[in-house]
Scaffold this active site. Structure first.
Site, mmCIF file in Angstrom:
data_model
loop_
_atom_site.group_PDB
_atom_site.id
_atom_site.type_symbol
_atom_site.label_atom_id
_atom_site.label_comp_id
_atom_site.label_asym_id
_atom_site.label_seq_id
_atom_site.Cartn_x
_atom_site.Cartn_y
_atom_site.Cartn_z
ATOM 1 N N LYS A 4 0.756 -1.163 -0.172
ATOM 2 C CA LYS A 4 0.044 0.277 0.121
ATOM 3 C C LYS A 4 0.908 1.027 0.190
ATOM 4 O O LYS A 4 2.334 1.227 0.485
ATOM 5 C CB LYS A 4 -0.834 -0.117 1.011
ATOM 6 N N ASP A 7 -2.167 -1.570 9.994
ATOM 7 C CA ASP A 7 -2.272 -0.928 8.723
ATOM 8 C C ASP A 7 -2.927 -2.560 8.149
ATOM 9 O O ASP A 7 -3.528 -2.991 6.893
ATOM 10 C CB ASP A 7 -1.362 -0.843 7.688
HETATM 11 O O1 C5P Z 1 -0.514 -0.436 14.841
HETATM 12 P P1 C5P Z 1 1.313 -0.733 14.030
HETATM 13 O O2 C5P Z 1 1.169 -2.013 14.818
HETATM 14 O O3 C5P Z 1 1.561 -0.702 12.972
HETATM 15 O O4 C5P Z 1 1.768 0.813 15.381
HETATM 16 C C1 C5P Z 1 3.329 0.523 15.571
HETATM 17 C C2 C5P Z 1 2.973 1.734 16.404
HETATM 18 O O5 C5P Z 1 2.668 2.097 15.671
HETATM 19 C C3 C5P Z 1 2.751 1.877 17.187
HETATM 20 O O6 C5P Z 1 2.960 1.285 18.609
HETATM 21 C C4 C5P Z 1 2.703 3.220 17.728
HETATM 22 O O7 C5P Z 1 3.922 3.611 18.198
HETATM 23 C C5 C5P Z 1 3.030 3.750 16.326
HETATM 24 N N1 C5P Z 1 1.052 4.633 15.789
HETATM 25 C C6 C5P Z 1 0.466 5.434 16.758
HETATM 26 N N2 C5P Z 1 -0.749 5.477 15.822
HETATM 27 C C7 C5P Z 1 -1.378 4.708 15.197
HETATM 28 C C8 C5P Z 1 -0.822 3.341 14.556
HETATM 29 C C9 C5P Z 1 0.355 3.291 15.073
HETATM 30 O O8 C5P Z 1 1.634 5.479 17.502
HETATM 31 N N3 C5P Z 1 -2.305 5.112 14.378
#
Ligand code: C5P
Length: 297
Positions: free
Chosen positions: A10, A137
């Site tokens: 993406k 994601d």
């Molecule tokens: O959800 P995911 O594991 O991909 O997120 C990785 C990190 O990215 C989270 O731990 C956070 O620090 C940051 N994040 C965030 N806000 C989001 C998505 C991700 O702060 N909406």
């Protein structure tokens, strides 16, 4: 018996980021577009959960339980009280570089593949809820096409897209940690009133009408200043793509992959060639959007 699922990468054409929430995540208005770079995830019955990976970047892929594909198999199996005894093979064509959701793609792919292998016939909403548990994601990797993600990016509304767009992705050397980029966003916006994130009507219009020039004018990534602050050389890559004739450039997601929108496929190939010889990236890949979400082959 084995099941293979094809799943796309993406690009975020709009990533509007709100202030940090009490849970540490950020509220987003995240407009995802799936692009035609794919991983293929094959699952087959095995004595225990194992993963293998092939492809040019395979050596950078974790083959343990931290791989989202393994976690997807475990979560789905736990829900149904069964053992996640599968071999997962990932044929990886999505650059392992950050910003293209390659790990999320493998999570969504493994989930759909295991669901079919185990004959579970989970509903779309059950699968989406497991995807959201795996990462912000991951639901989009399942759905594909184009969608607006709200909440932390996991609540999706599918979007209409007319026609196709052409892209080049410049793969950087080395990664960028997503939490570090969000942390840098927080640092850069300290003391600033961060507005609630909202999808841009001009951008949604450009997608709906398939207007590449209008889309070029509407691309925006609120994480870009943070990514550039942590990795200033990315500005050279962005500049090289623009000099080569891209309509617009931006950091993809939290980076370090950079994305270039071009007016057509021919232009995408010439921008990719120029980026390749500019020495400002490790590789340049051409892709088109939108692409279908996770699909059982
Ligand atoms: O959800 P995911 O594991 O991909 O997120 C990785 C990190 O990215 C989270 O731990 C956070 O620090 C940051 N994040 C965030 N806000 C989001 C998505 C991700 O702060 N909406």
């Amino acid at each position: 018996m084995s099941v293979t699922v094809r799943v796309p990468a993406k690009v975020n054409v709009q990533l509007a980021v709100g202030g940090a929430r009490p849970d540490g995540f950020h509220d987003l208005a995240n407009v995802f577009l799936a692009v035609s770079l794919y991983d293929e995830v094959t699952v087959s019955q095995a004595p225990s959960l194992t993963i293998t990976c092939e492809g040019p970047d395979a050596s950078q892929v974790p083959l343990d339980r931290t791989n989202l594909a393994a976690r997807a198999a475990e979560l789905l199996a736990a829900r149904h009280g069964i053992s996640p005894d599968v071999h997962i093979h990932i044929a990886k064509d999505i650059p392992v570089a950050g910003g293209m959701a390659g790990g999320s793609a493998d999570g969504a792919g493994a989930l759909l593949a295991c669901d079919a292998l185990w004959g579970l016939r989970s509903s779309r909403s059950e699968l989406l809820s497991i995807c959201a548990q795996l990462g912000s994601d991951v639901p989009f990797s399942l759905v594909g096409g184009a969608a607006l993600g709200t909440g932390r990016g996991e609540r999706l509304t599918e979007l209409e897209v007319d026609g196709g767009f052409h892209w080049v992705f410049a793969v950087a050397d080395g990664g960028l940690s997503t939490p570090a980029v969000y942390g840098e966003f927080d640092r850069l916006t300290e003391g600033v009133e961060v507005p609630a994130p909202a999808a841009s009507p001009a951008l949604l219009d450009a997608l709906r009408t398939g207007d590449a020039t209008a889309l070029a004018g509407a691309l925006v990534n609120d994480l870009q200043p943070a990514a550039l602050s942590l990795r200033p050389v990315l500005a050279d890559t962005l500049g090289a793509g623009m000099t080569a004739g891209a309509l617009a450039s931006l950091v993809s997601g939290s980076g370090p992959t950079t994305a270039f929108l071009t007016k057509d496929e021919e232009s995408a190939h010439s921008v990719a060639e120029a980026l390749h010889s500019s020495g400002t990236c490790r590789a340049a890949r051409v892709a088109a959007s939108p692409a279908a979400g996770a699909t059982v082959l």
